[in-house]
Design a protein around this motif. Structure first.
Motif, PDB file in Angstrom:
ATOM      1  N   LEU A   1      -9.691 -23.376  52.266  1.00 57.05           N
ATOM      2  CA  LEU A   1      -9.772 -22.135  51.500  1.00 57.05           C
ATOM      3  C   LEU A   1     -11.002 -21.302  51.833  1.00 57.05           C
ATOM      4  CD1 LEU A   1      -8.874 -23.653  48.001  1.00 57.05           C
ATOM      5  CD2 LEU A   1      -7.320 -22.456  49.568  1.00 57.05           C
ATOM      6  N   ASP A   2     -12.035 -21.972  52.313  1.00 56.59           N
ATOM      7  CA  ASP A   2     -13.332 -21.305  52.487  1.00 56.59           C
ATOM      8  C   ASP A   2     -14.021 -21.897  53.707  1.00 56.59           C
ATOM      9  OD1 ASP A   2     -15.975 -20.454  52.386  1.00 56.59           O
ATOM     10  OD2 ASP A   2     -16.169 -20.715  50.222  1.00 56.59           O
ATOM     11  N   LYS A   3     -14.107 -21.095  54.769  1.00 59.20           N
ATOM     12  CA  LYS A   3     -14.695 -21.591  56.019  1.00 59.20           C
ATOM     13  C   LYS A   3     -16.196 -21.324  56.115  1.00 59.20           C
ATOM     14  CE  LYS A   3     -10.548 -22.483  57.707  1.00 59.20           C
ATOM     15  NZ  LYS A   3     -10.047 -23.864  57.853  1.00 59.20           N
ATOM     16  N   THR A   4     -16.743 -20.523  55.201  1.00 59.21           N
ATOM     17  CA  THR A   4     -18.110 -20.030  55.404  1.00 59.21           C
ATOM     18  C   THR A   4     -19.153 -20.569  54.430  1.00 59.21           C
ATOM     19  OG1 THR A   4     -17.636 -18.077  54.041  1.00 59.21           O
ATOM     20  CG2 THR A   4     -17.231 -17.898  56.414  1.00 59.21           C
ATOM     21  N   THR A   5     -18.768 -20.914  53.210  1.00 59.35           N
ATOM     22  CA  THR A   5     -19.761 -21.385  52.250  1.00 59.35           C
ATOM     23  C   THR A   5     -20.413 -22.663  52.769  1.00 59.35           C
ATOM     24  OG1 THR A   5     -18.611 -20.445  50.350  1.00 59.35           O
ATOM     25  CG2 THR A   5     -20.113 -22.272  49.898  1.00 59.35           C
ATOM     26  N   PRO A   6     -21.738 -22.733  52.766  1.00 64.18           N
ATOM     27  CA  PRO A   6     -22.411 -23.963  53.210  1.00 64.18           C
ATOM     28  C   PRO A   6     -21.927 -25.159  52.396  1.00 64.18           C
ATOM     29  CG  PRO A   6     -23.993 -22.188  52.973  1.00 64.18           C
ATOM     30  CD  PRO A   6     -22.706 -21.682  52.395  1.00 64.18           C
ATOM     31  N   LEU A   7     -21.767 -26.267  53.079  1.00 66.34           N
ATOM     32  CA  LEU A   7     -21.235 -27.480  52.462  1.00 66.34           C
ATOM     33  C   LEU A   7     -22.142 -28.650  52.839  1.00 66.34           C
ATOM     34  CD1 LEU A   7     -18.965 -29.003  50.962  1.00 66.34           C
ATOM     35  CD2 LEU A   7     -17.724 -29.089  53.145  1.00 66.34           C
ATOM     36  N   VAL A   8     -22.545 -29.420  51.828  1.00 61.44           N
ATOM     37  CA  VAL A   8     -23.411 -30.586  52.058  1.00 61.44           C
ATOM     38  C   VAL A   8     -22.759 -31.800  51.410  1.00 61.44           C
ATOM     39  CG1 VAL A   8     -25.687 -31.628  51.714  1.00 61.44           C
ATOM     40  CG2 VAL A   8     -25.485 -29.145  52.072  1.00 61.44           C
ATOM     41  N   VAL A   9     -22.564 -32.859  52.196  1.00 65.05           N
ATOM     42  CA  VAL A   9     -22.045 -34.124  51.686  1.00 65.05           C
ATOM     43  C   VAL A   9     -23.201 -35.119  51.682  1.00 65.05           C
ATOM     44  CG1 VAL A   9     -20.406 -36.006  52.018  1.00 65.05           C
ATOM     45  CG2 VAL A   9     -19.736 -33.648  52.578  1.00 65.05           C
ATOM     46  N   VAL A  10     -23.442 -35.712  50.534  1.00 65.90           N
ATOM     47  CA  VAL A  10     -24.566 -36.648  50.367  1.00 65.90           C
ATOM     48  C   VAL A  10     -24.010 -38.043  50.159  1.00 65.90           C
ATOM     49  CG1 VAL A  10     -26.573 -37.238  48.961  1.00 65.90           C
ATOM     50  CG2 VAL A  10     -25.972 -34.826  49.340  1.00 65.90           C
ATOM     51  N   SER A  11     -24.548 -39.015  50.898  1.00 65.87           N
ATOM     52  CA  SER A  11     -24.060 -40.387  50.785  1.00 65.87           C
ATOM     53  C   SER A  11     -25.223 -41.360  50.849  1.00 65.87           C
ATOM     54  CB  SER A  11     -23.071 -40.695  51.912  1.00 65.87           C
ATOM     55  OG  SER A  11     -22.626 -42.029  51.839  1.00 65.87           O
ATOM     56  N   ARG A  12     -25.179 -42.380  50.008  1.00 63.82           N
ATOM     57  CA  ARG A  12     -26.245 -43.390  50.059  1.00 63.82           C
ATOM     58  C   ARG A  12     -26.019 -44.404  51.183  1.00 63.82           C
ATOM     59  NH1 ARG A  12     -25.062 -46.736  44.436  1.00 63.82           N
ATOM     60  NH2 ARG A  12     -23.082 -47.691  45.082  1.00 63.82           N
ATOM     61  N   ASP A  13     -24.787 -44.402  51.778  1.00 62.90           N
ATOM     62  CA  ASP A  13     -24.553 -45.303  52.904  1.00 62.90           C
ATOM     63  C   ASP A  13     -24.486 -44.509  54.205  1.00 62.90           C
ATOM     64  OD1 ASP A  13     -22.030 -44.156  52.966  1.00 62.90           O
ATOM     65  OD2 ASP A  13     -20.976 -45.930  52.241  1.00 62.90           O
ATOM     66  N   HIS A  14     -23.800 -45.029  55.195  1.00 63.52           N
ATOM     67  CA  HIS A  14     -23.749 -44.424  56.531  1.00 63.52           C
ATOM     68  C   HIS A  14     -22.922 -43.148  56.574  1.00 63.52           C
ATOM     69  CE1 HIS A  14     -19.658 -45.976  56.724  1.00 63.52           C
ATOM     70  NE2 HIS A  14     -20.155 -47.057  56.139  1.00 63.52           N
ATOM     71  N   ALA A  15     -22.102 -42.901  55.590  1.00 68.00           N
ATOM     72  CA  ALA A  15     -21.281 -41.692  55.450  1.00 68.00           C
ATOM     73  C   ALA A  15     -20.147 -41.594  56.462  1.00 68.00           C
ATOM     74  CB  ALA A  15     -22.134 -40.425  55.521  1.00 68.00           C
ATOM     75  N   GLY A  16     -19.863 -42.666  57.185  1.00 63.14           N
ATOM     76  CA  GLY A  16     -18.683 -42.661  58.037  1.00 63.14           C
ATOM     77  C   GLY A  16     -17.421 -42.734  57.189  1.00 63.14           C
ATOM     78  N   PHE A  17     -16.316 -42.213  57.723  1.00 64.94           N
ATOM     79  CA  PHE A  17     -15.062 -42.208  56.969  1.00 64.94           C
ATOM     80  C   PHE A  17     -14.255 -43.452  57.304  1.00 64.94           C
ATOM     81  CE2 PHE A  17     -10.542 -41.099  56.450  1.00 64.94           C
ATOM     82  CZ  PHE A  17     -10.562 -40.842  55.082  1.00 64.94           C
ATOM     83  N   TYR A  18     -13.833 -44.182  56.268  1.00 64.69           N
ATOM     84  CA  TYR A  18     -13.008 -45.365  56.455  1.00 64.69           C
ATOM     85  C   TYR A  18     -12.109 -45.523  55.239  1.00 64.69           C
ATOM     86  CZ  TYR A  18     -16.170 -47.719  53.187  1.00 64.69           C
ATOM     87  OH  TYR A  18     -16.899 -48.053  52.073  1.00 64.69           O
ATOM     88  N   SER A  19     -11.118 -46.392  55.369  1.00 62.06           N
ATOM     89  CA  SER A  19     -10.181 -46.631  54.276  1.00 62.06           C
ATOM     90  C   SER A  19     -10.662 -47.823  53.461  1.00 62.06           C
ATOM     91  CB  SER A  19      -8.775 -46.904  54.827  1.00 62.06           C
ATOM     92  OG  SER A  19      -7.904 -47.312  53.795  1.00 62.06           O
ATOM     93  N   LYS A  20     -11.104 -47.572  52.254  1.00 59.28           N
ATOM     94  CA  LYS A  20     -11.621 -48.655  51.408  1.00 59.28           C
ATOM     95  C   LYS A  20     -10.602 -49.766  51.156  1.00 59.28           C
ATOM     96  CE  LYS A  20     -14.156 -49.302  47.074  1.00 59.28           C
ATOM     97  NZ  LYS A  20     -14.783 -48.603  45.931  1.00 59.28           N
ATOM     98  N   PRO A  21      -9.308 -49.460  50.946  1.00 58.23           N
ATOM     99  CA  PRO A  21      -8.346 -50.552  50.740  1.00 58.23           C
ATOM    100  C   PRO A  21      -8.265 -51.538  51.900  1.00 58.23           C
ATOM    101  CG  PRO A  21      -7.407 -48.493  49.980  1.00 58.23           C
ATOM    102  CD  PRO A  21      -8.692 -48.142  50.688  1.00 58.23           C
ATOM    103  N   MET A  22      -8.687 -51.129  53.097  1.00 64.09           N
ATOM    104  CA  MET A  22      -8.628 -52.035  54.247  1.00 64.09           C
ATOM    105  C   MET A  22      -9.675 -53.141  54.176  1.00 64.09           C
ATOM    106  SD  MET A  22      -7.785 -49.573  57.524  1.00 64.09           S
ATOM    107  CE  MET A  22      -7.671 -51.005  58.589  1.00 64.09           C
ATOM    108  N   LEU A  23     -10.656 -53.020  53.283  1.00 62.74           N
ATOM    109  CA  LEU A  23     -11.689 -54.047  53.198  1.00 62.74           C
ATOM    110  C   LEU A  23     -11.115 -55.398  52.801  1.00 62.74           C
ATOM    111  CD1 LEU A  23     -14.560 -52.076  51.388  1.00 62.74           C
ATOM    112  CD2 LEU A  23     -14.298 -52.514  53.839  1.00 62.74           C
ATOM    113  N   SER A  24     -10.050 -55.386  52.013  1.00 64.98           N
ATOM    114  CA  SER A  24      -9.507 -56.646  51.525  1.00 64.98           C
ATOM    115  C   SER A  24      -8.422 -57.237  52.419  1.00 64.98           C
ATOM    116  CB  SER A  24      -8.968 -56.486  50.096  1.00 64.98           C
ATOM    117  OG  SER A  24      -8.042 -55.432  50.017  1.00 64.98           O
ATOM    118  N   ASN A  25      -8.148 -56.604  53.557  1.00 62.32           N
ATOM    119  CA  ASN A  25      -7.226 -57.235  54.516  1.00 62.32           C
ATOM    120  C   ASN A  25      -7.695 -57.048  55.953  1.00 62.32           C
ATOM    121  OD1 ASN A  25      -6.350 -54.543  55.197  1.00 62.32           O
ATOM    122  ND2 ASN A  25      -4.936 -54.627  53.460  1.00 62.32           N
ATOM    123  N   ALA A  26      -8.988 -56.808  56.119  1.00 60.68           N
ATOM    124  CA  ALA A  26      -9.525 -56.558  57.459  1.00 60.68           C
ATOM    125  C   ALA A  26      -9.630 -57.832  58.292  1.00 60.68           C
ATOM    126  CB  ALA A  26     -10.902 -55.895  57.361  1.00 60.68           C
TER     127      ALA A  26
END
Length: 229
Positions: free
Chosen positions: A24-49
């Motif tokens: 919807l908005d390509k220009t507004t500055p966007l900041v994502v803050v994470s206490r971990d590494h901030a990589g994207f992964y599927s959390k449900p996969m942790l229990s069958n990895a």
């Protein structure tokens, strides 16, 4: 430049909000803050990895740098938030740095219940709720043959099934008298328990854990009926 939209949390919810915002908005500055590494992964996969021979590194679908590029965002990894001032629209990080926001999104996820346990090994009980937790869990599995799991719900049963692939004997401990008691009717629950038992899972149901102590060669979990695992 306008103040940014700040998203605290880099899990599925946080990154999905970021993606939808960018549609919807390509220009507004966007900041994502994470206490971990901030990589994207599927959390449900942790229990069958384990069964899929997935390592912590291979569970990450996109690194933080790639997510930042895809979203046109700034991704702040390894940063913890100390305080939020909603009147001043300000986030303060550990260390004193501050960031003023236009809009703030809290996508913090859920933390597992920490069972109140006594004993000199209570601090050795692991919770697997994110990729860093899974890394510690996988490292400590080396050479282990028996693992006690507190909780025979969906995640507990998934972890038990997953551990079988590593030749580990899991023991599920739960206050309920059957597995997945909140999700399945008795007949389906019984069938699942039979299949897990046939595969090698052990059960201590209708019981709670009270103490965890270090003993020769491992840990002893004391249960509410006076027995131990």
């Amino acid at each position: 430049m306008s103040e940014p939209v700040v998203i605290i949390g880099s899990g599925l919810a946080g990154y999905t909000v970021a993606r939808e915002l960018r549609k919807l908005d390509k220009t507004t500055p966007l900041v994502v803050v994470s206490r971990d590494h901030a990589g994207f992964y599927s959390k449900p996969m942790l229990s069958n990895a384990l069964a899929g021979n997935k390592t912590p590194a291979t569970l990450v679908m996109k690194a933080a740098e790639k997510m930042a590029a895809d979203l046109g965002a700034t991704v702040r990894a390894g940063v913890s938030v100390r305080r939020i001032d909603t009147a001043a629209r300000l986030v303060e990080f550990e260390g004193g740095e501050t960031l003023v926001y236009r809009d703030l999104v809290l996508a913090l996820g859920a933390d597992p219940i920490r069972v109140p346990l006594e004993g000199d090994a209570a601090d050795a009980v692991l919770s697997v709720n994110d990729l860093d937790d899974y890394t510690r869990f996988a490292e400590q599995l080396h050479g282990k043959q028996r693992v006690a799991i507190l909780g025979a719900g969906l995640i507990g049963c998934e972890f038990a099934n997953d551990l079988l692939s590593r030749g580990v004997t899991p023991t599920l401990v739960d206050l309920a008298d059957r597995v997945l008691s909140r999700l399945l009717p008795p007949q389906a629950s019984g069938l699942l328990q039979e299949r897990l038992a046939a595969a090698g899972v052990q059960f201590r149901l209708g019981l709670s854990a009270s103490r965890v102590e270090r003993v020769a060669g491992g840990l002893r979990v004391s249960l509410s009926d006076g027995s131990a695992v």
